[in-house]
Design a protein around this motif. Structure first.
Motif: not given
Length: 138
Positions: A37, A39-42, A62, A113-115, A117
């Motif tokens: 992971v 980047r993390v965003y939501y 993702e 929530l999105v994880l 690559s």
């Protein structure tokens, strides 16, 4: 650029759920998903009737999780279209590179929530569906 992935390469992944009378806990560790992971965003406060996504990635993978509420993810590989409803915080949808995705039908109060690559790189996005189909058919 040729993109050969199909919707069958996308899969639901169970996230460990630790039940507790004080509230449940779910954990995502490195061995759960097939990428590091970066980047993390939501997404949240999505207005009624609004849609998100509407793109594909050339290299990025993702994992999407409905932390709260529900929404539909429409996957399209240029041949097959598949709709997946996400509504459990202990289940995620792995989307590989080369898959067009659209997010629709957000319930009130939903959080996606999105994880990812990869870090954000605009050049990794295919934002035009016709360009996506051309890349798939090369």
């Amino acid at each position: 650029m040729t993109i050969k992935k199909s919707v069958s390469d996308c899969e639901l992944i169970s996230i460990p759920k630790i039940p507790d009378t004080r509230g449940n806990l779910s954990v995502i560790e490195n061995n759960l998903i097939p990428f590091e992971v970066k980047r993390v965003y939501y997404l949240y406060d999505v207005p009624a009737g609004a849609e998100r996504g509407g793109h594909a990635h050339i290299e990025q993978n993702e994992l999407l999780i409905a932390l709260s509420g529900s929404f539909d993810v429409i996957l399209n590989d240029g041949q097959t279209v598949k709709t997946v409803t996400l509504n459990k915080p202990y289940e995620g949808l792995l989307i590989t590179e080369g898959i067009w995705r659209e997010l629709k039908n957000f319930s009130s109060g939903s959080v996606c929530l999105v994880l990812a690559s990869e870090i954000f790189m605009e050049e990794d996005y295919i934002r035009n569906f016709d360009s996506f189909l051309m890349a798939k058919n090369q």
